[in-house]
Design a protein around this motif. Structure first.
Motif, PDB file in Angstrom:
ATOM      1  N   VAL A   1       0.927  -1.133   0.038  1.00  0.00           N
ATOM      2  CA  VAL A   1      -0.249  -0.138   0.179  1.00  0.00           C
ATOM      3  C   VAL A   1       0.854   1.316  -0.109  1.00  0.00           C
ATOM      4  O   VAL A   1       1.764   1.415   0.786  1.00  0.00           O
ATOM      5  CB  VAL A   1      -0.858  -0.014   1.072  1.00  0.00           C
ATOM      6  N   LEU A   2       0.551   2.161  -0.831  1.00  0.00           N
ATOM      7  CA  LEU A   2       1.534   3.285  -1.049  1.00  0.00           C
ATOM      8  C   LEU A   2       0.482   4.668  -0.834  1.00  0.00           C
ATOM      9  O   LEU A   2      -0.501   4.653  -1.383  1.00  0.00           O
ATOM     10  CB  LEU A   2       1.908   3.530  -2.774  1.00  0.00           C
ATOM     11  N   GLU A   3       0.958   5.163   0.206  1.00  0.00           N
ATOM     12  CA  GLU A   3       0.063   6.454   0.736  1.00  0.00           C
ATOM     13  C   GLU A   3       0.737   7.614   0.665  1.00  0.00           C
ATOM     14  O   GLU A   3       1.832   7.719   1.320  1.00  0.00           O
ATOM     15  CB  GLU A   3      -0.498   6.018   2.189  1.00  0.00           C
ATOM     16  N   ALA A   4       0.370   8.917   0.209  1.00  0.00           N
ATOM     17  CA  ALA A   4       0.968   9.889   0.115  1.00  0.00           C
ATOM     18  C   ALA A   4       1.029  10.850   1.488  1.00  0.00           C
ATOM     19  O   ALA A   4       1.753  11.437   1.984  1.00  0.00           O
ATOM     20  CB  ALA A   4       0.371  10.711  -0.841  1.00  0.00           C
ATOM     21  N   GLY A   5       0.068  10.160   2.375  1.00  0.00           N
ATOM     22  CA  GLY A   5       0.090  11.130   3.547  1.00  0.00           C
ATOM     23  C   GLY A   5       0.958  10.225   4.617  1.00  0.00           C
ATOM     24  O   GLY A   5       1.605   9.462   4.357  1.00  0.00           O
ATOM     25  N   ASP A   6       0.672  10.983   5.793  1.00  0.00           N
ATOM     26  CA  ASP A   6       1.699  10.366   6.887  1.00  0.00           C
ATOM     27  C   ASP A   6       1.156   9.465   7.924  1.00  0.00           C
ATOM     28  O   ASP A   6       1.547   9.100   8.777  1.00  0.00           O
ATOM     29  CB  ASP A   6       2.317  11.604   7.723  1.00  0.00           C
ATOM     30  N   GLY A   7      -0.208   8.865   7.538  1.00  0.00           N
ATOM     31  CA  GLY A   7      -0.773   7.898   8.213  1.00  0.00           C
ATOM     32  C   GLY A   7      -2.008   7.566   7.522  1.00  0.00           C
ATOM     33  O   GLY A   7      -2.300   8.219   6.464  1.00  0.00           O
ATOM     34  N   PRO A   8      -2.761   6.413   7.800  1.00  0.00           N
ATOM     35  CA  PRO A   8      -3.793   5.997   7.257  1.00  0.00           C
ATOM     36  C   PRO A   8      -5.175   6.812   7.091  1.00  0.00           C
ATOM     37  O   PRO A   8      -5.057   7.811   8.349  1.00  0.00           O
ATOM     38  CB  PRO A   8      -4.055   4.795   8.038  1.00  0.00           C
TER      39      PRO A   8
ATOM     40  N   TYR B   1       3.977   5.042   3.900  1.00  0.00           N
ATOM     41  CA  TYR B   1       3.422   6.413   4.111  1.00  0.00           C
ATOM     42  C   TYR B   1       4.429   7.527   3.505  1.00  0.00           C
ATOM     43  O   TYR B   1       5.641   7.106   3.397  1.00  0.00           O
ATOM     44  CB  TYR B   1       3.356   6.724   5.651  1.00  0.00           C
ATOM     45  N   GLY B   2       4.033   8.770   3.367  1.00  0.00           N
ATOM     46  CA  GLY B   2       4.837   9.550   2.576  1.00  0.00           C
ATOM     47  C   GLY B   2       5.129   9.341   1.305  1.00  0.00           C
ATOM     48  O   GLY B   2       6.342   9.730   0.846  1.00  0.00           O
ATOM     49  N   THR B   3       4.578   8.454   0.613  1.00  0.00           N
ATOM     50  CA  THR B   3       4.895   7.976  -0.807  1.00  0.00           C
ATOM     51  C   THR B   3       3.797   8.206  -1.822  1.00  0.00           C
ATOM     52  O   THR B   3       2.726   7.717  -1.817  1.00  0.00           O
ATOM     53  CB  THR B   3       5.118   6.541  -0.798  1.00  0.00           C
ATOM     54  N   ARG B   4       4.064   9.253  -2.535  1.00  0.00           N
ATOM     55  CA  ARG B   4       3.047   9.689  -3.545  1.00  0.00           C
ATOM     56  C   ARG B   4       3.384   9.189  -4.790  1.00  0.00           C
ATOM     57  O   ARG B   4       4.369   9.162  -5.381  1.00  0.00           O
ATOM     58  CB  ARG B   4       3.056  11.302  -3.717  1.00  0.00           C
TER      59      ARG B   4
END
Length: 454
Positions: free
Chosen positions: A34-41, A109-112
């Motif tokens: 899972v790649l998430e741009a934000g710093d948390g879910p 996290y932190g991955t756009r």
């Protein structure tokens, strides 16, 4: 090319639907990343944490995700009939889920994500295309670029970062970019953190969805406490009756109550309603912004020249398709949803409660093993419910695991509503007239989207 079976399935977005996708993939023996741009879910959900959903918890929990949480022995399920806030959804559900041993190390996290392509092939190359893995390009919080190879990609990135403009033509009004300091997002915290911005000032709310209704009701409550607080509501259609809704016929009582309270506020003259509004220009001037265009006020059509202190753009969202330029998509030309899904979700024909069950076969694109799911799969249609997204990813995971029968056996039980009929101007649909999201309960700012973006 070799085999791609050792590669993970990349899921874009760690919101409710993205984490549900990861949970279903794990149950199918597939490896998610899972790649998430934000710093948390649930980073986007946290942006409207003050908002209360009108869908109770029983519609907000994904079955596979719940099985992971139940297995920890330390998680207590919330009351299925209670109405959570966005903050509750993050704190009581998404954060515990993301912290489980099964998911913790499978989320970055932190991955756009900035691009999705076929490895070694642009969109024009066909030979052997389906045998090539996906290459997912990312940008980290430090600005660095990194590529990830994937056997499949499930894009659950939502639409929160792409709000529609307040301009009337699908593009920003003249001066809208320059007036950004006078514009808020669709769900400002009127009664909480942003109270000072609205108290004793004049606010224009543009849009006819439940986000608009939430803000309007919060502003009317503020106006009772703070003299000089003025509210103007602009809609593109000729009547707000669709948003006033199904009342007691609504199977989500909080949703029906929302429309009832807003209708009472309009009837009592606690806000000014401008119908058939077309906003053509925003011009900042001496601590306010002048909104120019046309509209109907007090039953009379004419020019609109309105000085306000801020504009709340509750005009809906659109999908970010820029990162998918090299992927072969089959999208409806109107709502920008997968072509086979679009007739099932057309807001001119359906409310969120009348959407037919649908799964992988409806979501598939010419690009094999690539899927848009969740709010992003609905394109510009505002009729999404979380329960719909959970069934989508269950079906997609089954298909990726080779279980065709399970992928096709889609079932969905959604709460019905009496709103979103076809007797309203089609232009209203552009304002994000979502049937899926806000409560009229006092307390924390009432409203909320079970159409969770990311």
């Amino acid at each position: 090319m070799g085999t791609t079976s050792e590669l993970p399935v990349v899921v874009i977005g760690a919101g409710p639907v993205g984490l549900a996708a990861a949970a279903h993939l794990l149950e199918r023996g597939l490896e998610p990343l899972v790649l998430e741009a934000g710093d948390g879910p649930g980073a986007a959900v946290a942006r409207w944490g003050h908002v209360r959903l009108f869908s109770p918890w029983r519609y907000c929990l994904d079955p596979a995700s719940r099985r992971i949480l139940d297995a920890t022995g330390s998680w207590t399920a919330p009351d299925p009939e209670a109405l959570p806030t966005g903050a509750d959804l993050v704190g009581e559900y998404l954060e515990p889920l993301a912290a489980t041993g099964l998911l913790r190390d499978r989320i970055r996290y932190g991955t756009r994500v900035t691009a999705v392509v076929r490895d070694g092939a642009d969109r024009t190359r066909s030979l052997g295309r389906e045998r090539r893995p996906f290459r997912v390009r990312t940008r980290g919080a430090d600005g660095g670029t990194r590529d990830v190879l994937a056997r499949a990609v499930v894009d659950a990135s939502g639409t929160w970062t792409r709000p529609n403009p307040v301009g009337a033509h699908g593009i920003p009004a003249v001066g809208e970019p320059e007036a950004h300091g006078y514009l808020t997002g669709p769900l400002p915290d009127v009664l909480g953190a942003e109270r000072a911005r609205f108290a004793g000032r004049h606010t224009l709310v543009v849009g006819m969805g439940h986000s608009a209704a939430n803000t309007l009701l919060a502003l009317t409550a503020l106006a009772e406490e703070v003299p000089g607080t003025r509210i103007t509501w602009a809609i593109r259609g000729g009547s707000p009756r669709r948003l006033f809704g199904g009342g007691s016929d609504d199977e989500l009582p909080a949703r029906g109550l929302l429309g009832h309270r807003l209708r009472d506020a309009v009837d009592a003259g606690r806000l000014e309603l401008v119908t058939r509004a077309s906003i053509d220009e925003l011009a900042p001037a001496d601590g306010s912004v002048v909104v120019r265009g046309t509209g109907r006020r007090d039953g009379t059509d004419g020019p609109l020249d309105l000085a306000v202190h801020q504009v709340v753009g509750a005009t809906g969202f659109r999908p970010d398709l820029d990162l998918l330029r090299e992927i072969r998509l089959d999208l409806d030309p109107v709502v920008e949803a997968p072509a086979r899904l679009a007739p099932l979700i057309d807001p001119n024909l359906h409310s969120c409660g009348t959407v037919e069950p649908h799964g992988e076969s409806v979501l598939a694109h010419p690009e094999e093993d690539f899927y848009l799911v969740g709010m992003k799969s609905y394109g510009r249609a505002p009729t999404f419910l979380l329960a719909t997204g959970y069934e989508q990813v269950r079906s997609v995971a089954a298909a990726l695991a080779g279980d065709r029968a399970a992928a096709d056996a889609v079932q969905l039980d959604l709460p019905a509503t009496g709103v979103c009929s076809t007797d309203v101007d089609a232009a209203d649909g552009a304002e994000g007239a979502a049937c899926c999201g806000t409560t009229a309960e006092p307390g924390p700012q009432s409203a909320g989207l079970t159409l969770t973006p990311r």
